[in-house]
Design a protein around this motif. Structure first.
Motif, PDB file in Angstrom:
ATOM      1  N   GLY A  30      26.372   8.816 -36.740  1.00  8.49           N
ATOM      2  CA  GLY A  30      27.829   8.206 -36.175  1.00  8.49           C
ATOM      3  C   GLY A  30      28.032   5.970 -36.062  1.00  8.49           C
ATOM      4  N   LEU A  31      26.674   6.268 -36.253  1.00  9.78           N
ATOM      5  CA  LEU A  31      26.686   4.442 -36.340  1.00  9.78           C
ATOM      6  C   LEU A  31      27.495   3.536 -36.592  1.00  9.78           C
ATOM      7  CD1 LEU A  31      22.753   4.412 -36.670  1.00  9.78           C
ATOM      8  CD2 LEU A  31      23.622   4.873 -34.722  1.00  9.78           C
ATOM      9  N   GLN A  32      28.212   2.677 -35.736  1.00 13.19           N
ATOM     10  CA  GLN A  32      28.929   1.416 -36.649  1.00 13.19           C
ATOM     11  C   GLN A  32      28.588   0.798 -38.501  1.00 13.19           C
ATOM     12  OE1 GLN A  32      30.581  -1.040 -34.162  1.00 13.19           O
ATOM     13  NE2 GLN A  32      31.830  -2.069 -35.369  1.00 13.19           N
ATOM     14  N   ARG A  33      28.896   1.011 -39.691  1.00  9.20           N
ATOM     15  CA  ARG A  33      28.465  -0.148 -40.639  1.00  9.20           C
ATOM     16  C   ARG A  33      29.086  -1.426 -40.150  1.00  9.20           C
ATOM     17  NH1 ARG A  33      30.277   1.364 -46.463  1.00  9.20           N
ATOM     18  NH2 ARG A  33      31.856  -0.827 -46.093  1.00  9.20           N
ATOM     19  N   ILE A  34      27.704  -2.321 -40.458  1.00  8.51           N
ATOM     20  CA  ILE A  34      28.283  -3.808 -40.496  1.00  8.51           C
ATOM     21  C   ILE A  34      28.577  -4.018 -41.541  1.00  8.51           C
ATOM     22  CG2 ILE A  34      27.429  -5.874 -39.914  1.00  8.51           C
ATOM     23  CD1 ILE A  34      25.657  -4.831 -38.087  1.00  8.51           C
ATOM     24  N   THR A  35      28.074  -3.362 -42.995  1.00  7.41           N
ATOM     25  CA  THR A  35      28.426  -4.415 -44.422  1.00  7.41           C
ATOM     26  C   THR A  35      27.137  -3.005 -45.479  1.00  7.41           C
ATOM     27  OG1 THR A  35      28.653  -6.065 -45.508  1.00  7.41           O
ATOM     28  CG2 THR A  35      26.166  -6.334 -44.564  1.00  7.41           C
ATOM     29  N   ALA A  37      26.339  -3.499 -48.767  1.00  9.86           N
ATOM     30  CA  ALA A  37      26.427  -4.878 -50.227  1.00  9.86           C
ATOM     31  C   ALA A  37      25.897  -3.839 -51.628  1.00  9.86           C
ATOM     32  CB  ALA A  37      25.389  -6.038 -50.037  1.00  9.86           C
ATOM     33  N   GLY A  38      26.172  -3.436 -52.082  1.00 13.33           N
ATOM     34  CA  GLY A  38      26.168  -2.204 -54.126  1.00 13.33           C
ATOM     35  C   GLY A  38      25.122  -1.247 -53.642  1.00 13.33           C
ATOM     36  N   ASN A  39      24.263  -1.525 -54.142  1.00 15.90           N
ATOM     37  CA  ASN A  39      22.969  -0.437 -54.298  1.00 15.90           C
ATOM     38  C   ASN A  39      21.695  -0.886 -53.694  1.00 15.90           C
ATOM     39  OD1 ASN A  39      21.883   2.483 -53.918  1.00 15.90           O
ATOM     40  ND2 ASN A  39      20.964   1.868 -56.510  1.00 15.90           N
ATOM     41  N   ARG A  40      21.488  -1.994 -52.855  1.00 16.08           N
ATOM     42  CA  ARG A  40      20.668  -3.089 -52.446  1.00 16.08           C
ATOM     43  C   ARG A  40      20.772  -2.564 -50.915  1.00 16.08           C
ATOM     44  NH1 ARG A  40      19.389  -7.744 -50.232  1.00 16.08           N
ATOM     45  NH2 ARG A  40      17.083  -8.922 -51.451  1.00 16.08           N
ATOM     46  N   HIS A  41      21.467  -2.449 -50.447  1.00 13.23           N
ATOM     47  CA  HIS A  41      21.355  -2.589 -48.597  1.00 13.23           C
ATOM     48  C   HIS A  41      22.793  -2.175 -48.175  1.00 13.23           C
ATOM     49  CE1 HIS A  41      22.959  -6.940 -48.792  1.00 13.23           C
ATOM     50  NE2 HIS A  41      23.170  -6.689 -47.903  1.00 13.23           N
ATOM     51  N   VAL A  42      22.657  -1.029 -46.528  1.00  8.33           N
ATOM     52  CA  VAL A  42      23.631  -0.775 -45.648  1.00  8.33           C
ATOM     53  C   VAL A  42      22.878  -2.067 -44.522  1.00  8.33           C
ATOM     54  CG1 VAL A  42      22.880   1.321 -45.728  1.00  8.33           C
ATOM     55  CG2 VAL A  42      25.458   0.461 -45.621  1.00  8.33           C
ATOM     56  N   PHE A  43      23.525  -2.475 -43.429  1.00 10.38           N
ATOM     57  CA  PHE A  43      23.166  -2.120 -42.126  1.00 10.38           C
ATOM     58  C   PHE A  43      24.321  -1.823 -41.220  1.00 10.38           C
ATOM     59  CE2 PHE A  43      22.128  -6.919 -43.465  1.00 10.38           C
ATOM     60  CZ  PHE A  43      21.268  -6.003 -44.528  1.00 10.38           C
ATOM     61  N   PHE A  44      23.612  -1.009 -40.455  1.00 12.57           N
ATOM     62  CA  PHE A  44      24.491  -0.642 -38.843  1.00 12.57           C
ATOM     63  C   PHE A  44      24.395  -1.066 -37.785  1.00 12.57           C
ATOM     64  CE2 PHE A  44      23.301   2.431 -42.626  1.00 12.57           C
ATOM     65  CZ  PHE A  44      25.480   3.666 -42.296  1.00 12.57           C
ATOM     66  N   ARG A  45      25.275  -0.824 -36.599  1.00  9.57           N
ATOM     67  CA  ARG A  45      25.332  -1.384 -35.568  1.00  9.57           C
ATOM     68  C   ARG A  45      24.456  -0.134 -34.688  1.00  9.57           C
ATOM     69  NH1 ARG A  45      25.291  -5.841 -33.913  1.00  9.57           N
ATOM     70  NH2 ARG A  45      26.971  -6.772 -34.471  1.00  9.57           N
TER      71      ARG A  45
END
Length: 65
Positions: A30-35, A37-45
């Motif tokens: 249940g973490l909130q996704r920040i951004t 970028a394609g298949n490079r990265h995903v960031f979560f709060r």
């Protein structure tokens, strides 16, 4: 001099499959996704910090211009 640990600002992980990582950290935990970028990265709060998940195979490539 001892300084108390106040917290962790960022934590970085690597995952071969960002879709599965996003489904787990976003959907299951249940973490909130920040951004993403394609298949490079995903960031979560994550509380006061940020969880950074990178695909190692993509991060060795130069970023698009």
């Amino acid at each position: 001099m001892d300084l108390p640990l106040d917290g962790i600002l960022e934590t970085a992980l690597y995952a071969d499959d960002l879709d599965r990582a996003e489904a787990f950290y976003g959907g299951v935990l249940g973490l909130q996704r920040i951004t993403r970028a394609g298949n490079r990265h995903v960031f979560f709060r994550c509380g006061d910090g940020v969880l950074l998940i990178f695909n190692a195979a993509e991060t060795v490539k130069p970023p698009p211009a």
